[in-house]
Design an enzyme around this catalytic site. Structure first.
Site, short mmCIF file in Angstrom:
data_model
loop_
_atom_site.label_atom_id
_atom_site.label_comp_id
_atom_site.label_asym_id
_atom_site.label_seq_id
_atom_site.Cartn_x
_atom_site.Cartn_y
_atom_site.Cartn_z
N THR A 1 -0.82 7.25 13.58
CA THR A 1 -0.29 7.29 14.94
C THR A 1 -1.44 7.35 15.96
OG1 THR A 1 -0.30 9.69 14.88
CG2 THR A 1 1.75 8.61 14.18
N GLU B 1 -0.11 2.93 10.21
CA GLU B 1 -1.54 2.99 9.88
C GLU B 1 -2.27 4.06 10.71
OE1 GLU B 1 -3.40 -0.43 8.51
OE2 GLU B 1 -1.53 -1.51 8.13
N ILE C 1 7.19 1.57 3.20
CA ILE C 1 6.16 0.72 2.61
C ILE C 1 6.35 -0.73 3.07
CG2 ILE C 1 5.04 -0.01 0.46
CD1 ILE C 1 4.88 3.07 1.16
N ALA D 1 4.79 13.45 3.62
CA ALA D 1 3.34 13.25 3.81
C ALA D 1 3.11 11.93 4.53
CB ALA D 1 2.62 13.28 2.47
N PHE E 1 0.88 -1.18 0.00
CA PHE E 1 0.00 0.00 0.00
C PHE E 1 0.91 1.22 0.00
CE2 PHE E 1 -2.70 2.95 2.61
CZ PHE E 1 -3.91 2.85 1.94
N GLN F 1 9.62 -6.60 32.63
CA GLN F 1 9.95 -6.34 34.04
C GLN F 1 9.88 -7.63 34.86
OE1 GLN F 1 10.97 -3.40 34.84
NE2 GLN F 1 11.14 -3.59 37.06
N ILE F 2 8.88 -8.46 34.59
CA ILE F 2 8.75 -9.73 35.31
C ILE F 2 9.97 -10.62 35.04
CG2 ILE F 2 7.41 -11.90 35.38
CD1 ILE F 2 4.87 -10.14 35.02
N HIS F 3 10.50 -10.54 33.82
CA HIS F 3 11.68 -11.33 33.47
C HIS F 3 12.97 -10.75 34.07
CE1 HIS F 3 9.15 -13.23 30.37
NE2 HIS F 3 10.10 -14.13 30.21
N1 CAA Z 1 -13.80 6.39 4.95
C1 CAA Z 1 -14.35 7.05 3.88
N2 CAA Z 1 -14.15 8.39 3.64
C2 CAA Z 1 -13.37 9.05 4.53
C3 CAA Z 1 -12.77 8.44 5.63
C4 CAA Z 1 -13.02 7.04 5.83
N3 CAA Z 1 -12.49 6.40 6.87
N4 CAA Z 1 -12.06 9.35 6.32
C5 CAA Z 1 -12.20 10.52 5.67
N5 CAA Z 1 -12.99 10.34 4.59
C6 CAA Z 1 -13.43 11.36 3.63
C7 CAA Z 1 -14.19 12.47 4.35
O1 CAA Z 1 -15.57 12.15 4.48
C8 CAA Z 1 -13.96 13.66 3.43
O2 CAA Z 1 -14.83 13.53 2.33
P1 CAA Z 1 -15.50 14.83 1.58
O3 CAA Z 1 -14.40 15.54 0.88
O4 CAA Z 1 -16.49 14.22 0.64
O5 CAA Z 1 -16.12 15.66 2.67
C9 CAA Z 1 -12.55 13.42 2.93
O6 CAA Z 1 -12.29 12.02 3.09
C10 CAA Z 1 -11.51 14.22 3.68
O7 CAA Z 1 -11.64 13.91 5.06
P2 CAA Z 1 -10.95 14.81 6.18
O8 CAA Z 1 -11.29 16.26 5.94
O9 CAA Z 1 -11.28 14.21 7.50
O10 CAA Z 1 -9.40 14.61 5.81
P3 CAA Z 1 -8.08 15.14 6.51
O11 CAA Z 1 -7.14 15.58 5.44
O12 CAA Z 1 -8.41 16.12 7.60
O13 CAA Z 1 -7.44 13.82 7.15
C11 CAA Z 1 -7.01 12.15 8.82
C12 CAA Z 1 -8.03 13.05 8.11
C13 CAA Z 1 -7.81 11.24 9.74
C14 CAA Z 1 -6.01 12.95 9.63
C15 CAA Z 1 -6.29 11.30 7.75
O14 CAA Z 1 -5.46 12.12 6.99
C16 CAA Z 1 -5.45 10.16 8.32
O15 CAA Z 1 -5.99 9.10 8.64
N6 CAA Z 1 -4.10 10.35 8.45
C17 CAA Z 1 -3.21 9.24 8.82
C18 CAA Z 1 -2.70 8.54 7.59
C19 CAA Z 1 -2.27 7.12 7.88
O16 CAA Z 1 -2.92 6.39 8.62
N7 CAA Z 1 -1.20 6.70 7.23
C20 CAA Z 1 -0.78 5.34 7.34
C21 CAA Z 1 0.07 5.01 6.18
S1 CAA Z 1 -0.15 3.41 5.57
C22 CAA Z 1 0.68 2.36 6.60
O17 CAA Z 1 1.18 2.68 7.64
C23 CAA Z 1 0.62 1.00 6.06
C24 CAA Z 1 1.75 0.12 6.33
O18 CAA Z 1 2.65 0.01 5.52
C25 CAA Z 1 1.68 -0.75 7.54
#
Ligand code: CAA
Length: 381
Positions: A365, A363, A157, A130, A123, A336-338
């Site tokens: 913070t 996924e 990734i 970002a 993913f 700690q137990i260990h």
């Molecule tokens: N499901 C569907 N739609 C969603 C949604 C969801 N869960 N969350 C938001 N949306 C939609 C909103 O409804 C909104 O739609 P409209 O434009 O139609 O109104 C749009 O998306 C924008 O939503 P927000 O205004 O809430 O967006 P934001 O920019 O403020 O961000 C946030 C919200 C929760 C902070 C989000 O950016 C976020 O989750 N950030 C963290 C990112 C993340 O988890 N990254 C992990 C990377 S992947 C990883 O780690 C995988 C790996 O390799 C293990």
């Protein structure tokens, strides 16, 4: 309220536990040290239906429910946290978005092999600038006739060193933030696609974390996942399922740390007694088991909410927030137990302590989970 597992789920738990004990656990320490990606494990998991647990059978999956998926990730992570996240990413972040947003052709060509474990998915959302704010991604997609040309870089990734298919997020216009983000299904042999070397990490060291680069990568329109500008929704809804997977992973890590701490406290003697006889240790064990149960129940609630078909962002964020922070506390107490033995590599518990830490970061913070939860409760209460 019925919170007992069904016969089918109990059977699944027992068979996955056996596979995890016999096949996954024996290699966990070694791959943590070497960072070797356990590709053979992934193929075997695929043969058992664990690469696409909740994907319908017609698309190569096991056709089970999200609670079964949670059980699988908990059991695999109880044996090896790296293997747990490898499987979680393939299920939640590669299969799920294709199942939900893909065309029939995309399901036949990509979902089937991913769900069967014949191909590994990753993913590709996060970029150097970002992480928590994915609406700010710079990877660009420019439409040229029946193709898009993608350029950019991704970091951190999971599965990236070995993935056959990446779900790649790019922007058509950075000014428009989330409204211009578009998702693509990209085979790793596409010209212009390359990955870096494996990052050595504090924990989950065998999960193939790396950078991806895209240089003038030409992607046909029929490999776009969802519509133009729909990519942010694709990413966020996939991450809801991903957070359920990470909560399950955290519960599995905490569970094994608890079990090994209890066993150690029964055999370790000090002051003429096994240390389990001391109330300080008993109270640690009481807190640990209570917290694990609480986290597991929140995780199962998120799985149930996913199964209901409605949006479950709140439940997934609550489960991940609590379970990941719980795993940190529980593995710390287990260490700690260990005592001094907990701090040396001969015992597993220092690995559990290191592995647990990432669950509070990837996924989304803990701070991001609190944003999701507070936004939801403020708007809906
Ligand atoms: N499901 C569907 N739609 C969603 C949604 C969801 N869960 N969350 C938001 N949306 C939609 C909103 O409804 C909104 O739609 P409209 O434009 O139609 O109104 C749009 O998306 C924008 O939503 P927000 O205004 O809430 O967006 P934001 O920019 O403020 O961000 C946030 C919200 C929760 C902070 C989000 O950016 C976020 O989750 N950030 C963290 C990112 C993340 O988890 N990254 C992990 C990377 S992947 C990883 O780690 C995988 C790996 O390799 C293990």
């Amino acid at each position: 309220m019925h919170i007992e597992l069904s016969e089918e789920q109990l059977l699944l738990r027992d068979s996955v536990r056996q596979f995890a004990e016999e096949v996954v656990k024996p290699r966990a320490k070694e791959i943590d040290e070497t960072g070797e990606f356990p590709r053979q494990f992934f193929a075997q998991a695929g043969e058992l239906g664990l690469a696409g647990v909740a994907v319908p059978e017609e698309y190569g999956g096991a056709g089970m429910d999200p609670l079964s998926y949670s059980i699988v990730i908990e059991e695999i992570s109880r044996a090896c946290a790296s293997s747990g996240v490898i499987l979680s990413v393939n299920n939640s972040l590669a299969c799920d978005p294709i199942l939900k947003f893909g065309t029939e052709d995309q399901k036949q060509s990509y979902l089937k092999p991913l769900a069967r474990g014949q191909m590994l998915g990753c993913f590709a959302l996060t970029e150097p600038e970002a992480g928590s704010d994915p609406a700010a991604i710079r990877t660009s997609a420019v439409r040229q006739g029946e193709e898009y040309v993608l350029n950019g870089n991704k970091v951190f990734i999971t599965n990236g060193t070995d993935a056959d298919i990446a779900i790649v997020f790019a922007t058509l216009d950075r000014e428009k933030r989330h409204k211009a983000i578009t998702a693509f299904i990209v085979p790793a042999d596409t010209p212009g696609y390359s990955h870096g070397t494996h990052e050595y990490k504090l924990g989950v060291n065998a999960s193939g974390t790396t950078e991806l680069s895209f240089a003038d990568m030409r992607i046909p329109v029929n490999q776009r996942l969802g519509g133009e500008g729909e990519g942010f929704k694709v990413a966020m809804s996939a991450l809801d399922g991903g957070r359920l997977g990470i909560a399950s992973q955290a519960v599995g890590i905490a569970q094994v740390a608890f079990e090994e701490a209890l066993a150690y406290s029964r055999q370790r003697e000090q002051f003429g007694h096994p240390i389990v006889d001391f109330q300080a240790i008993q109270f640690y064990l009481a807190d640990m088991s209570t917290e694990i149960d609480a986290a597991r129940l929140l995780t199962w609630k998120a799985a149930w909410a996913k199964g209901s078909g409605r949006r479950f962002s709140l439940e997934a964020a609550q489960a991940k927030l609590f379970a990941s922070e719980m795993a940190q506390r529980v593995t710390s107490k287990a260490l700690q137990i260990h005592g001094g033995y907990g701090y040396v590599r001969e015992y597993n518990v220092e690995r559990y302590f290191r592995d647990a830490r990432i669950a509070e970061i990837y996924e989304g913070t803990s701070e991001i989970q609190k944003m999701v939860i507070s936004n939801w409760v403020i708007e809906n209460s």
